[in-house]
Write an enzyme that holds these catalytic residues in place. Structure first.
Site, short mmCIF file in Angstrom:
data_model
loop_
_atom_site.label_atom_id
_atom_site.label_comp_id
_atom_site.label_asym_id
_atom_site.label_seq_id
_atom_site.Cartn_x
_atom_site.Cartn_y
_atom_site.Cartn_z
N SER A 69 0.92 -1.30 -0.05
CA SER A 69 -0.08 -0.05 -0.13
C SER A 69 0.83 1.31 0.03
O SER A 69 0.47 2.38 -0.42
CB SER A 69 -0.97 -0.08 1.21
OG SER A 69 -0.30 0.01 2.38
N HIS A 78 -5.52 -4.12 -1.70
CA HIS A 78 -5.33 -3.17 -2.89
C HIS A 78 -5.06 -3.79 -4.09
O HIS A 78 -4.95 -2.90 -5.08
CB HIS A 78 -4.00 -2.48 -2.48
CG HIS A 78 -4.08 -1.31 -1.28
ND1 HIS A 78 -4.97 -0.04 -1.23
CD2 HIS A 78 -3.75 -1.38 -0.05
CE1 HIS A 78 -4.67 0.60 -0.36
NE2 HIS A 78 -4.15 -0.30 0.59
N LYS A 89 -12.60 -1.18 -0.19
CA LYS A 89 -11.87 -0.23 -0.83
C LYS A 89 -12.43 -0.19 -2.20
O LYS A 89 -13.41 0.44 -2.60
CB LYS A 89 -10.26 -0.61 -1.13
CG LYS A 89 -9.60 -0.73 0.26
CD LYS A 89 -8.33 -0.91 0.39
CE LYS A 89 -7.57 -0.46 1.59
NZ LYS A 89 -8.13 -1.18 2.83
#
Length: 395
Positions: free
Chosen positions: A184, A212, A243
């Site tokens: 990240s 991610h 996310k």
């Protein structure tokens, strides 16, 4: 003698934060998480959210949340092992398993809860966990909760990983190799094919936290495992639903055996109420939209490439990012925070990240590009980043 209830020892620690310049107040967003937000009463271009695909405020996703509330209520009312397991939770796991091209999925309340619950459930005394040195805080905490022994390998260094395996493999029952899928802070991708090869050579299990990579890499956002075509070779694939998917929650994808065990030993599942129906309905809608079309991931990657290209041409150091996470590496801690503050003053919100989150001398602002940004918004952000960079003698 001071009153014990005054928490004097915490007041002293808070003062230390203030003295060292790392005390902060939470910024307040007065609307939905979009490309432009109302932050602390000021309209700014948002380059700091994980809402990669712009789904957090999508009309279809919001409607699905409202429909689920109308049918199932506001809360699930219990843990899944009692009466908190609704048919909508079962549907979510089936949809996710299909999306991930895996046998089974088990859903947790957050990505953090996945790591806190799964790592300790699948390892025990007599086992070894080998973890990348740059793994996320939730992995570090999850590893701490396990009774297994621990070892750390240098970031994405397969020679170092093999060195540890050669030294230690024979002394343990099971060995679990853990890595982030996408890191990240730098936006680089784990060397999964090489890691899986080593895992198979030394008879180890693999565990990838794809927070991610979920909704970003792979076909239509299926993640890092799909990106490398490693289905069935990564034993535990963790994804987030907060996310790119735009809601909240996390999941572990893998075999039916994995699911069966975690439903019996995953502590956040056993001791914390299951996801609220609104979240579950919204997630199902988001995932179905990804399965139907690549428009969201295509837009995200087009925006990311455009933005990176412009920043590079200005002479900024954007590190070795391979994903839409785009760091602008400044180095000096104070200069990094000055840069972030000046950007905000000029209408771009991008948070500064310094030690201890990243190593000393590698301070950076981390730009998070989304599918929601228009070219005009990116151009405006880039011109502000150029102006501020020149004013502060960074470029």
């Amino acid at each position: 003698m001071s009153n014990v209830h005054e928490l004097t020892y915490l007041k002293e620690k808070i003062q230390e934060l203030k003295d060292t310049g790392v005390y902060r107040q939470l910024p307040v967003n007065a609307g939905p998480c979009e490309a432009v937000i109302d932050l602390n009463g000021k309209e700014v271009i948002n380059l700091s959210s994980n809402n990669y695909l712009g789904l957090a405020n999508h009309e279809k996703v919001k409607k699905a949340a409202i429909d689920a509330v109308n049918k199932y209520g506001a809360g699930a009312g219990a843990v899944r092992t009692i009466v908190g397991n609704m048919d909508i939770h079962e549907e979510l796991e089936a949809v996710l398993a299909k999306f991930k091209r895996e046998e089974a999925v088990v859903v947790f309340q957050s990505g953090f809860a996945c790591n806190a619950g799964a790592i300790q459930a699948i390892t025990s005394k007599g086992d070894l966990i080998i973890s990348d040195e740059l793994n996320h805080a939730s992995i570090i905490d999850g590893v701490r909760l396990s009774k297994a022994d621990k070892a750390v390998f240098k970031h994405s260094d397969m020679n170092d990983l093999e060195r540890i395996l050669k030294e230690k493999r024979d002394s343990y029952n099971n060995v679990l190799i853990i890595t982030d899928g996408v890191f990240s802070m730098d936006g680089d991708i784990a060397k999964l094919p090489e890691m899986v090869e080593l895992a198979e050579k030394y008879h180890c299990l693999t565990y990838v936290d794809d927070a991610h990579g979920s909704g970003v890499l792979g076909e239509n956002g299926r993640g890092t495992v799909d990106h490398f075509g490693l289905h069935g070779k990564v034993d535990f694939s963790i994804g987030t639903l907060s996310k790119a998917i735009g809601v909240v929650g996390g999941y572990v994808a893998g075999s039916k055996t994995m699911k069966e065990w975690l439903l019996h030993r995953g502590r956040p599942i056993l001791f914390s109420t299951s996801l609220p129906p609104a979240a579950v309905g919204a997630i199902i809608q988001s995932v179905k939209m990804l399965m139907e079309s690549s428009e969201f991931t295509d837009k995200l990657w087009n925006n990311a490439r455009y933005f990176k290209d412009k920043l590079s041409k200005l002479g900024y150091n954007i590190g070795k990012s391979e994903t839409p996470i785009t760091p602008i590496i400044i180095g000096d801690e104070k200069k990094t925070m000055d840069f972030s503050k000046a950007l905000l003053d000029n209408g771009v919100f991008v948070s500064g990240i310094v030690f201890p989150t990243v190593p000393k001398g590698t301070g950076r602002v981390r730009c998070m590009i989304t599918a929601n940004h228009t070219t005009a918004q990116l151009d405006k952000a880039i011109s502000i980043i150029e102006k501020v960079g020149k004013t502060l003698n960074i470029i």
